[in-house]
Write a protein that holds these residues in place. Sequence first.
Motif, PDB file in Angstrom:
ATOM      1  N   ILE A  73       0.751  -1.371   0.069  1.00 51.26           N
ATOM      2  CA  ILE A  73       0.204  -0.064  -0.243  1.00 51.26           C
ATOM      3  C   ILE A  73       1.189   1.128  -0.148  1.00 51.26           C
ATOM      4  N   PRO A  74       2.153   0.962   0.827  1.00 51.38           N
ATOM      5  CA  PRO A  74       2.517   2.478   0.513  1.00 51.38           C
ATOM      6  C   PRO A  74       2.924   2.620  -0.924  1.00 51.38           C
ATOM      7  N   LEU A  75       3.505   1.924  -1.718  1.00 53.83           N
ATOM      8  CA  LEU A  75       3.843   2.051  -3.321  1.00 53.83           C
ATOM      9  C   LEU A  75       2.472   3.017  -3.665  1.00 53.83           C
ATOM     10  N   ALA A  76       1.079   2.270  -3.359  1.00 55.45           N
ATOM     11  CA  ALA A  76       0.026   2.786  -4.145  1.00 55.45           C
ATOM     12  C   ALA A  76      -0.352   4.280  -3.716  1.00 55.45           C
ATOM     13  N   MET A  77      -0.043   4.731  -2.521  1.00 51.51           N
ATOM     14  CA  MET A  77      -0.454   5.711  -1.755  1.00 51.51           C
ATOM     15  C   MET A  77       0.868   6.689  -2.403  1.00 51.51           C
ATOM     16  N   ALA A  78       1.776   6.297  -2.676  1.00 50.38           N
ATOM     17  CA  ALA A  78       2.892   7.168  -3.552  1.00 50.38           C
ATOM     18  C   ALA A  78       2.546   7.121  -5.020  1.00 50.38           C
ATOM     19  N   ALA A  79       2.274   6.573  -5.515  1.00 54.51           N
ATOM     20  CA  ALA A  79       1.264   6.587  -7.198  1.00 54.51           C
ATOM     21  C   ALA A  79       0.487   7.569  -6.974  1.00 54.51           C
ATOM     22  N   ASP A  80      -0.408   7.173  -6.072  1.00 55.46           N
ATOM     23  CA  ASP A  80      -1.748   8.270  -5.825  1.00 55.46           C
ATOM     24  C   ASP A  80      -0.727   9.876  -5.820  1.00 55.46           C
ATOM     25  N   GLU A  81      -0.053  10.502  -6.062  1.00 58.56           N
ATOM     26  CA  GLU A  81       0.020  11.611  -5.436  1.00 58.56           C
ATOM     27  C   GLU A  81       1.050  12.072  -6.979  1.00 58.56           C
ATOM     28  N   LEU A  82       1.739  10.805  -7.176  1.00 58.26           N
ATOM     29  CA  LEU A  82       2.183  11.313  -8.382  1.00 58.26           C
ATOM     30  C   LEU A  82       1.127  11.056  -9.262  1.00 58.26           C
ATOM     31  N   TRP A  83       0.524  10.100  -9.758  1.00 59.13           N
ATOM     32  CA  TRP A  83      -1.355  10.834 -10.716  1.00 59.13           C
ATOM     33  C   TRP A  83      -2.126  12.000 -10.149  1.00 59.13           C
ATOM     34  N   LYS A  84      -1.994  11.834  -8.868  1.00 55.00           N
ATOM     35  CA  LYS A  84      -2.538  13.427  -9.057  1.00 55.00           C
ATOM     36  C   LYS A  84      -1.651  14.328  -9.454  1.00 55.00           C
ATOM     37  N   ASN A  85      -0.336  14.885  -9.802  1.00 55.13           N
ATOM     38  CA  ASN A  85       0.154  15.904 -10.061  1.00 55.13           C
ATOM     39  C   ASN A  85       0.555  15.570 -11.408  1.00 55.13           C
ATOM     40  N   MET A  86       0.150  14.638 -12.124  1.00 54.75           N
ATOM     41  CA  MET A  86       0.518  13.821 -13.500  1.00 54.75           C
ATOM     42  C   MET A  86       0.109  15.236 -14.431  1.00 54.75           C
ATOM     43  N   PRO A  87      -0.897  15.927 -14.568  1.00 50.57           N
ATOM     44  CA  PRO A  87      -1.645  16.985 -15.441  1.00 50.57           C
ATOM     45  C   PRO A  87       0.374  17.823 -15.238  1.00 50.57           C
ATOM     46  N   GLU A  88       0.462  18.342 -14.296  1.00 48.14           N
ATOM     47  CA  GLU A  88       0.837  19.521 -14.137  1.00 48.14           C
ATOM     48  C   GLU A  88       2.234  18.916 -14.567  1.00 48.14           C
ATOM     49  N   ARG A  89       2.601  17.464 -14.499  1.00 48.57           N
ATOM     50  CA  ARG A  89       4.019  17.216 -14.513  1.00 48.57           C
ATOM     51  C   ARG A  89       4.590  16.784 -16.350  1.00 48.57           C
ATOM     52  N   LEU A  90       2.912  16.098 -17.003  1.00 47.21           N
ATOM     53  CA  LEU A  90       3.002  16.190 -18.267  1.00 47.21           C
ATOM     54  C   LEU A  90       2.739  17.178 -19.137  1.00 47.21           C
TER      55      LEU A  90
END
Length: 430
Positions: A73-90
């Motif tokens: 789950i820690p990996l999935a929680m870290a991924a949630d944060e990355l998904w949230k920021n994805m539009p800004e990042r990309l």
Amino acid sequence: MTQTLNRIQTSDVIPDSTSVVIIGGGIVGVSAALTLAERNIPVVLLEKGHIACEQSSRNLGWIRKTSRHLDDIPLAMAADELWKNMPERLGQSVGYQQSGILFLADTHEQLEVHDNWLKSVESLDLDSRLLSKDDIERRVPGSERPWAGAIFTPSDGRAEPHMAVPAMANAAIAKGATIIQNTSVRAVNTSAGRVSGVYTEAGEIKCEHVILAGGAWSRRFLGNMGVSLPTLPVVCTALRTTPVDGPSDIAVGASNFSFRKHRNGGYIVTQRGALKAPITLDHLLIGHQYLEALKYQRSFLRVSFGKEFFSDLCLKRRWKSTQKPPFEKVRIHNPPTVTSLNNEAMANLRAAYPIFNNVDIEEAWAGVIDITPDSNPIIDCLDTVSGMTLATGFSGHGFGTGPAAGQLAADLAMGTTPLIDPKPYKFSRL
Ligand SMILES: Cc1cc2nc3c(=O)[nH]c(=O)nc-3n(C[C@H](O)[C@H](O)[C@H](O)COP(=O)(O)OP(=O)(O)OC[C@H]3O[C@@H](n4cnc5c(N)ncnc54)[C@H](O)[C@@H]3O)c2cc1C
């Protein structure tokens, strides 16, 4: 591959040298390339087909913490944060929405399994909770099946696979990564036990680090290096319906179907209670390592013995860098759609939610997933070859965690502080 996969333009010039070579252009390899490019580390990603041509464009797009093992789950929680920021990042959308995931239970025994999972993850303070029949009807109205209850995680979500990985690859290129398609890596070159380069089908690239993110091909690639990676192939099949004013934006899984809304207004549907398992030599060689998992999951598998056994047998297990490896013979793994499972899924879905009587099937496809004995991936440095990192074996749930898994692989390869504690993903546990 779904018909709608966005294709991208990449280089076809093989550089002489780089710092990191990534093998495989699925979500994990592409996320590692994006991370490294953002850190100004020279990186070349090679994909034998095209970006996301195998699992990473064929999946359902679910991004979930629900029902994952506590350690995962820690990996999935870290991924949630990355998904949230994805539009800004990309600089563009990948269709990500935190619209929630809900698993329905037919019986009190099934509900108890969800309750036990909730208790096992109490320490993580997730927003998951059990729902009553009335709560279910409010959130996913129109069912004719007498559910015992459900588990719901509002912060779970979905993204569109056909958009996500190509967009991440384009961003990696814009930030300095080199991505080359239609070019396989045949072997890793070593010198004094350390990575010194890779042999591609178009020539050699010198490098200090290799990240292997080859999905279902990683076992064969490592086998050629004398390393036994325990992953077995299983076929998962899915379909997309024509647009419908469906019951919910929430992604819903029942024992024998699942659905989630697609951005074109249709739904992506699968037979959640069944996977096709055509026997190959690998099932006979390492199947015994899966006996514990089979105690609980045997009913999910539709085991068959047929032409897949013989076509797999014809693919080489050992080759030299001057020879064509098996993955140049099968450039893109494109298993036939399992129509019987798709029909079962639609029949079960229509019986439970009659609104789906109004839809047709617009598109159907299948993909091969790579399953480890404990259904968790391996994200670890290889002991026997210094400079080589593995990020593979995502066992049918690596799209959701993919952004974090790729970043973790990049951290481990470069020896920087890892995104999360990598212990659950050590190769030695298997
Ligand atoms: C039908 C289906 C539904 C799924 N649903 C979900 C879901 O809803 N949520 C979820 O989280 N996960 C889901 N998954 C699983 C998820 O898609 C995978 O776990 C994830 O995409 C794995 O990513 P990957 O990068 O490891 O592998 P892949 O996407 O398979 O990428 C590996 C790439 O490596 C390339 N490659 C291999 N060997 C070489 C070589 N030697 N040289 C060059 N290139 C090479 C391959 O061509 C391939 O493109 C599903 C999978 C399927 C098939």
